[in-house]
Design an enzyme around this catalytic site. Structure first.
Site, PDB file in Angstrom:
ATOM      1  N   GLY A   1       0.804  -1.224   0.000  1.00  8.98           N
ATOM      2  CA  GLY A   1       0.000   0.000   0.000  1.00  8.98           C
ATOM      3  C   GLY A   1       0.833   1.269   0.000  1.00  8.98           C
TER       4      GLY A   1
ATOM      5  N   ASN B   1       4.117   4.390   9.408  1.00  5.23           N
ATOM      6  CA  ASN B   1       3.026   4.244   8.432  1.00  5.23           C
ATOM      7  C   ASN B   1       2.077   3.106   8.785  1.00  5.23           C
ATOM      8  OD1 ASN B   1       1.832   4.235   5.521  1.00  5.23           O
ATOM      9  ND2 ASN B   1       2.685   2.181   5.800  1.00  5.23           N
ATOM     10  N   ALA B   2       2.540   2.127   9.568  1.00  3.93           N
ATOM     11  CA  ALA B   2       1.720   0.926   9.813  1.00  3.93           C
ATOM     12  C   ALA B   2       0.387   1.310  10.433  1.00  3.93           C
ATOM     13  CB  ALA B   2       2.469  -0.034  10.732  1.00  3.93           C
ATOM     14  N   GLY B   3      -0.676   0.773   9.868  1.00  8.07           N
ATOM     15  CA  GLY B   3      -2.000   1.085  10.408  1.00  8.07           C
ATOM     16  C   GLY B   3      -3.002   0.019  10.043  1.00  8.07           C
TER      17      GLY B   3
ATOM     18  N   ASP C   1     -13.282  -1.414  11.695  1.00  2.00           N
ATOM     19  CA  ASP C   1     -14.430  -0.515  11.623  1.00  2.00           C
ATOM     20  C   ASP C   1     -15.708  -1.152  12.160  1.00  2.00           C
ATOM     21  OD1 ASP C   1     -12.687   1.187  10.316  1.00  2.00           O
ATOM     22  OD2 ASP C   1     -13.673   1.049   8.359  1.00  2.00           O
TER      23      ASP C   1
ATOM     24  N   TYR D   1     -10.223   4.287  15.067  1.00  2.00           N
ATOM     25  CA  TYR D   1      -9.243   4.741  14.068  1.00  2.00           C
ATOM     26  C   TYR D   1      -9.116   6.274  14.083  1.00  2.00           C
ATOM     27  CZ  TYR D   1      -7.058   4.878   9.368  1.00  2.00           C
ATOM     28  OH  TYR D   1      -6.225   5.076   8.299  1.00  2.00           O
TER      29      TYR D   1
ATOM     30  N   TYR E   1      -8.607   9.259   1.107  1.00  2.00           N
ATOM     31  CA  TYR E   1      -8.868   7.879   0.690  1.00  2.00           C
ATOM     32  C   TYR E   1      -7.961   7.526  -0.491  1.00  2.00           C
ATOM     33  CZ  TYR E   1     -12.704   7.326   3.915  1.00  2.00           C
ATOM     34  OH  TYR E   1     -13.432   7.191   5.067  1.00  2.00           O
TER      35      TYR E   1
HETATM   36  N1  CAA Z   1     -22.570   8.574   7.309  1.00  2.00           N
HETATM   37  C1  CAA Z   1     -23.828   8.518   7.763  1.00  2.00           C
HETATM   38  N2  CAA Z   1     -24.533   7.402   7.841  1.00  2.00           N
HETATM   39  C2  CAA Z   1     -23.928   6.283   7.452  1.00  2.00           C
HETATM   40  C3  CAA Z   1     -22.629   6.265   6.971  1.00  2.00           C
HETATM   41  C4  CAA Z   1     -21.966   7.478   6.889  1.00  2.00           C
HETATM   42  N3  CAA Z   1     -20.688   7.552   6.431  1.00  2.00           N
HETATM   43  N4  CAA Z   1     -22.303   5.006   6.655  1.00  2.00           N
HETATM   44  C5  CAA Z   1     -23.376   4.251   6.943  1.00  2.00           C
HETATM   45  N5  CAA Z   1     -24.357   5.030   7.407  1.00  2.00           N
HETATM   46  C6  CAA Z   1     -25.703   4.616   7.796  1.00  2.00           C
HETATM   47  C7  CAA Z   1     -26.274   3.675   6.760  1.00  2.00           C
HETATM   48  O1  CAA Z   1     -26.866   4.398   5.703  1.00  2.00           O
HETATM   49  C8  CAA Z   1     -27.280   2.917   7.566  1.00  2.00           C
HETATM   50  O2  CAA Z   1     -28.421   3.708   7.762  1.00  2.00           O
HETATM   51  P1  CAA Z   1     -29.862   3.033   7.672  1.00  2.00           P
HETATM   52  O3  CAA Z   1     -29.869   1.973   8.749  1.00  2.00           O
HETATM   53  O4  CAA Z   1     -30.782   4.167   7.914  1.00  2.00           O
HETATM   54  O5  CAA Z   1     -29.952   2.438   6.301  1.00  2.00           O
HETATM   55  C9  CAA Z   1     -26.622   2.789   8.920  1.00  2.00           C
HETATM   56  O6  CAA Z   1     -25.639   3.831   8.986  1.00  2.00           O
HETATM   57  C10 CAA Z   1     -25.934   1.464   9.090  1.00  2.00           C
HETATM   58  O7  CAA Z   1     -24.981   1.336   8.012  1.00  2.00           O
HETATM   59  P2  CAA Z   1     -24.339  -0.059   7.631  1.00  2.00           P
HETATM   60  O8  CAA Z   1     -25.404  -0.970   7.145  1.00  2.00           O
HETATM   61  O9  CAA Z   1     -23.162   0.161   6.762  1.00  2.00           O
HETATM   62  O10 CAA Z   1     -23.896  -0.541   9.095  1.00  2.00           O
HETATM   63  P3  CAA Z   1     -22.978  -1.714   9.432  1.00  2.00           P
HETATM   64  O11 CAA Z   1     -23.046  -1.855  10.922  1.00  2.00           O
HETATM   65  O12 CAA Z   1     -23.232  -2.890   8.557  1.00  2.00           O
HETATM   66  O13 CAA Z   1     -21.535  -1.152   8.991  1.00  2.00           O
HETATM   67  C11 CAA Z   1     -19.635   0.216   9.010  1.00  2.00           C
HETATM   68  C12 CAA Z   1     -20.998  -0.043   9.627  1.00  2.00           C
HETATM   69  C13 CAA Z   1     -18.749  -1.028   9.140  1.00  2.00           C
HETATM   70  C14 CAA Z   1     -18.972   1.347   9.787  1.00  2.00           C
HETATM   71  C15 CAA Z   1     -19.794   0.539   7.510  1.00  2.00           C
HETATM   72  O14 CAA Z   1     -20.693   1.606   7.383  1.00  2.00           O
HETATM   73  C16 CAA Z   1     -18.490   0.955   6.868  1.00  2.00           C
HETATM   74  O15 CAA Z   1     -17.674   0.128   6.503  1.00  2.00           O
HETATM   75  N6  CAA Z   1     -18.262   2.260   6.699  1.00  2.00           N
HETATM   76  C17 CAA Z   1     -17.036   2.783   6.122  1.00  2.00           C
HETATM   77  C18 CAA Z   1     -16.112   3.226   7.211  1.00  2.00           C
HETATM   78  C19 CAA Z   1     -14.909   3.857   6.586  1.00  2.00           C
HETATM   79  O16 CAA Z   1     -14.999   4.840   5.863  1.00  2.00           O
HETATM   80  N7  CAA Z   1     -13.728   3.305   6.835  1.00  2.00           N
HETATM   81  C20 CAA Z   1     -12.551   3.836   6.248  1.00  2.00           C
HETATM   82  C21 CAA Z   1     -11.610   2.697   6.009  1.00  2.00           C
HETATM   83  S1  CAA Z   1     -10.215   3.217   5.011  1.00  2.00           S
HETATM   84  C22 CAA Z   1      -9.336   4.136   6.027  1.00  2.00           C
HETATM   85  O17 CAA Z   1      -9.578   4.278   7.181  1.00  2.00           O
HETATM   86  C23 CAA Z   1      -8.135   4.783   5.387  1.00  2.00           C
HETATM   87  C24 CAA Z   1      -8.121   6.233   5.660  1.00  2.00           C
HETATM   88  O18 CAA Z   1      -7.326   6.671   6.500  1.00  2.00           O
HETATM   89  C25 CAA Z   1      -8.975   7.134   4.890  1.00  2.00           C
END
Ligand code: CAA
Length: 236
Positions: free
Chosen positions: A13, A82-84, A88, A147, A179
């Site tokens: 990555g 950098n490790a991370g 979620d 995170y 991202y």
């Molecule tokens: N903002 C507002 N609402 C959100 C949302 C958001 N970003 N994401 C999800 N929701 C809402 C959904 O629409 C849903 O609403 P409804 O029930 O009304 O439909 C509710 O929250 C539940 O959503 P999920 O079905 O997705 O819930 P889940 O429990 O299955 O999953 C989660 C939750 C695992 C956090 C999932 O939403 C997810 O993976 N989100 C992404 C998190 C993210 O951005 N991670 C970044 C990883 S990369 C990284 O971290 C690198 C970096 O430095 C940038």
């Protein structure tokens, strides 16, 4: 003599892009990895960059790895934390272990590695520490209280350590990626990524690992000697 750098999480990555760029700059790079042995060995074969396996969240493992690297490669001038990892989940579903693992690796790893390299940098009067934060530590993100807290903590850590290193020729800075197209981001549910995340990025696309690496190598160079305690965002 060529400078020596440790890049944690440096075989995949964003870390792999940083390792390669530092190597292009003439730095002797050591890439740490924690899990994926096959990818690390493939990276080593391809680049000639030595890879060492240890858990940056484990203080004693960091001390032992640092001692081994110093003996086998030489004194370390540049550290890229950098490790991370991500674990979620919404707070309602997040277990204590998910919280603790992310804090231990993402923030604890910065402390553990800085503890190892800082004394030698101080003795030699030159050092560069670059910590990788995240846009999500600046703005928060749904499902990431662990995170976001760890990445946000990196900013305080960076500023405090910058003050301690300033008179000794050690700069300490943070780079905050947005991202980036890596395995970590590709693991996000496609619907969440396409509907909730990409539309919020003004340039309308994920970043490339090289777009972060270029910032990191600048901060690690002699040219950046008057920049310390800074956070540079590269998030599109
Ligand atoms: N903002 C507002 N609402 C959100 C949302 C958001 N970003 N994401 C999800 N929701 C809402 C959904 O629409 C849903 O609403 P409804 O029930 O009304 O439909 C509710 O929250 C539940 O959503 P999920 O079905 O997705 O819930 P889940 O429990 O299955 O999953 C989660 C939750 C695992 C956090 C999932 O939403 C997810 O993976 N989100 C992404 C998190 C993210 O951005 N991670 C970044 C990883 S990369 C990284 O971290 C690198 C970096 O430095 C940038």
């Amino acid at each position: 003599m060529a400078r020596i750098a440790i890049v944690t999480g440096g075989s995949r990555g964003i870390g792999a892009a940083i390792s390669r760029r530092l190597q292009d700059m003439g730095v002797t790079v050591v890439a740490n990895y924690a899990g994926n042995e096959d990818k690390a060995k493939a990276f080593e074969g391809e680049t000639g960059i030595r890879t060492y396996k240890w858990d940056v969240g484990d203080f004693d493992a960091c001390q032992a790895a640092f001692a081994q690297i110093t003996e086998e490669v030489g004194p370390v001038d540049i550290l890229v934390n950098n490790a991370g990892i991500t674990r979620d989940a919404t707070l309602m579903r997040m277990t204590y272990d998910m919280w603790d693992e992310v804090m231990r690796v993402n923030l604890g790893g910065c402390f553990n590695m800085a503890k190892a390299v800082f004394p030698g940098m101080k003795d030699r009067g030159w050092g560069r520490i670059v910590n990788i934060g995240s846009v999500n530590g600046q703005s928060g993100q749904y499902g990431q209280v662990n995170y976001a807290a760890a990445k946000s903590g990196i900013h305080g850590f960076t500023k405090a350590l910058a003050a301690e290193g300033a008179r000794a020729g050690i700069t300490v800075n943070a780079v905050c990626p947005g991202y980036i197209a890596t395995d970590m981001v590709k693991a996000i549910d496609e619907k969440v990524l396409n509907e909730r995340i990409i539309p919020l990025i003004p340039v309308g696309r994920l970043g490339e690992p090289e777009e972060i690496a270029r910032v990191v190598v600048f901060l690690a160079s002699d040219d950046a000697g008057f920049i310390t305690g800074s956070t540079i965002s590269a998030n599109g």
